[in-house]
Design an enzyme around this catalytic site. Structure first.
Site, PDB file in Angstrom:
ATOM      1  N   HIS A 110       0.832  -1.199   0.000  1.00 45.97           N
ATOM      2  CA  HIS A 110       0.000   0.000   0.000  1.00 45.97           C
ATOM      3  C   HIS A 110       0.866   1.248   0.000  1.00 45.97           C
ATOM      4  CE1 HIS A 110       0.604   0.833   4.359  1.00 45.97           C
ATOM      5  NE2 HIS A 110       0.496  -0.470   4.540  1.00 45.97           N
TER       6      HIS A 110
ATOM      7  N   ASP B 184      -0.321   4.363   1.097  1.00 51.02           N
ATOM      8  CA  ASP B 184      -0.705   5.347   2.103  1.00 51.02           C
ATOM      9  C   ASP B 184       0.022   5.104   3.418  1.00 51.02           C
ATOM     10  OD1 ASP B 184      -2.366   2.983   2.267  1.00 51.02           O
ATOM     11  OD2 ASP B 184      -3.604   4.008   3.733  1.00 51.02           O
TER      12      ASP B 184
ATOM     13  N   GLU C 261      -5.128   1.566   2.603  1.00 52.15           N
ATOM     14  CA  GLU C 261      -5.050   0.350   3.411  1.00 52.15           C
ATOM     15  C   GLU C 261      -5.167   0.685   4.888  1.00 52.15           C
ATOM     16  OE1 GLU C 261      -3.122  -2.753   5.888  1.00 52.15           O
ATOM     17  OE2 GLU C 261      -2.537  -0.654   5.639  1.00 52.15           O
TER      18      GLU C 261
ATOM     19  N   GLU D 260       4.199  -6.300   3.962  1.00 51.83           N
ATOM     20  CA  GLU D 260       4.088  -5.633   5.257  1.00 51.83           C
ATOM     21  C   GLU D 260       5.297  -6.013   6.130  1.00 51.83           C
ATOM     22  OE1 GLU D 260       2.023  -3.477   6.492  1.00 51.83           O
ATOM     23  OE2 GLU D 260       0.144  -3.591   5.364  1.00 51.83           O
TER      24      GLU D 260
ATOM     25  N   HIS E 257       4.001   3.409  12.485  1.00 51.74           N
ATOM     26  CA  HIS E 257       2.978   4.250  13.121  1.00 51.74           C
ATOM     27  C   HIS E 257       3.533   5.096  14.260  1.00 51.74           C
ATOM     28  CE1 HIS E 257      -0.694   1.697  11.631  1.00 51.74           C
ATOM     29  NE2 HIS E 257       0.303   1.685  10.768  1.00 51.74           N
TER      30      HIS E 257
END
Length: 389
Positions: free
Chosen positions: A76, A78, A140, A168, A360
């Protein structure tokens, strides 16, 4: 990294990708255009799959021979926001420090995208016996939203890939499973009045609290079914956001809350949702409407994606163990688009560089050693896909 030229290529590509602010609330089209140009310079045609707003797009490409089958590399574009985080380094730029590349999305998951793009010259130099598919998606991070149109595109294609690796961050350990997720919003509408006359109103917060309590009981039911391959080993349900009320002396007319279920693959979560909805409509709503006929309880789906559970003994899994250099198969707690690809008949596993421990977070980074291991995996994949001499 084993190949200095490739190491420099990954660094330069990653620097370009990190420079685009592709937070999910923003457009990703500038990044998509950059990748399109990168592919076109190598003679690789690509296909945009736009969203309804025209502000975002998936990108699909393939190289090698025609026909169906082959391997798809998926990731992804984003990233999550940096708002409220205390960064000591610029988030939308590459910083090299102590053997790591820093920047928002470096681990989750532009590091993998950079490795894929840097490996393409190697794939193009080989006569491939199978096609290599590339799938870059949007949104995503807000519920695997964008990739669904990509899945529809692949379902309709006569040249669908047989296998998919989602990059990922797993520290390059192969992953065969994760839970599914359903996110819901509940809106409770009652009647406002002065708190001195509270019985004349319908307190939306109090009725929302009764529903949240019911969700807590449902969460206990979910614990009765366990699968030791997952952590925690059962499906979970939690309320994450609640909003309501304006002043202490006003009976609140409106309240809404969001809840999610992260469920074991194959679990019947719809029965839980139906149970809660029936409690709301058959027990709570009649009480509310006896006081105020305009009272309403409304449930609205927010996002969902299925779980993934691929056989770690499958031939594909054994191949990935060879390519990645690890047979330490496991499951992960976070979700991916893997279940959607699997439902479309594309066998899917997850394996990528970096750790979600860094994703994150402020000063997100990916270790250069992880990037090197990913490039080694892609090189082994290329050698497996080439025509035997």
């Amino acid at each position: 990294m084993a190949y200095p030229a490739m190491s420099n290529a990954v660094r330069d590509i990653l620097a370009a990708l990190l420079a685009f602010d592709t937070t999910s609330r923003e457009s990703n089209l500038a990044l998509i255009a950059w990748i399109e140009d990168f592919l076109a310079q190598r003679g690789i045609a690509s296909q945009r799959i736009m969203d309804d707003s025209g502000r975002k797009a998936n990108l699909y490409a393939r190289l090698g021979p025609g026909g169906d089958g082959g391997v798809m590399l998926s990731g992804h574009t984003d990233v999550v926001p940096v708002d409220g985080q205390q960064w000591t380094l610029p988030p939308f730029a590459l910083t090299l420090q102590e053997g790591c590349y820093y920047g928002r999305g470096s681990a989750d998951m532009k590091g993998f995208l950079a490795c894929v793009l840097a490996s393409l010259d190697n794939f193009l130099a080989q006569p491939l016996r199978l096609p290599l598919h590339l799938a870059f998606s949007y949104d995503e991070e807000v519920g695997c939203i964008g990739v669904r149109s990509m899945v529809d595109y692949l379902r309709a294609s006569a040249e669908k890939p047989a296998m998919c690796i989602i990059g990922e961050p797993t520290e390059m350990r192969p992953v065969y499973g994760h839970k599914g997720k359903v996110a819901m919003r509940c809106q409770v509408h009652g009647r406002a009045c002065h708190s001195a006359y509270a019985p004349s109103g319908v307190n939306a917060i109090e009725y929302a609290a009764k529903l949240i309590n019911q969700l807590g009981e449902a969460a206990q039911q979910l614990k009765q079914i366990e699968d030791a391959r997952f952590d925690p080993p059962y499906s979970t349900l939690q309320t994450g956001v609640i909003q309501g009320g304006s002043a202490l002396n006003i009976v609140p007319q409106d309240c809404q809350f969001d809840f999610e279920i992260r469920y074991l693959p194959g679990a019947n979560v719809q029965s839980i949702i139906t149970q809660v909805e029936q409690f709301a409509l058959q027990q709570l709503l009649p009480e509310m409407q006896a006081v105020a006929a305009e009272s309403v309880i409304h449930f609205q789906p927010q996002s969902n994606y299925p779980g993934l559970l691929t056989d770690p003994q499958s031939q594909f899994a054994q191949w990935l163990a060879q390519w990645s250099g690890s047979n330490d198969f496991s499951t992960v707690a976070f979700g991916t688009e893997g279940g959607l690809f699997d439902e479309a008949g594309i066998a899917t596993l997850i394996c990528g560089p970096g750790s979600m421990e860094q994703g994150h977070k402020p000063d997100e980074f990916i270790a250069i050693e992880q990037v090197g291991r990913c490039m080694e995996m892609l090189n082994h994949l290329c050698q497996w896909m080439r025509v035997a001499s």
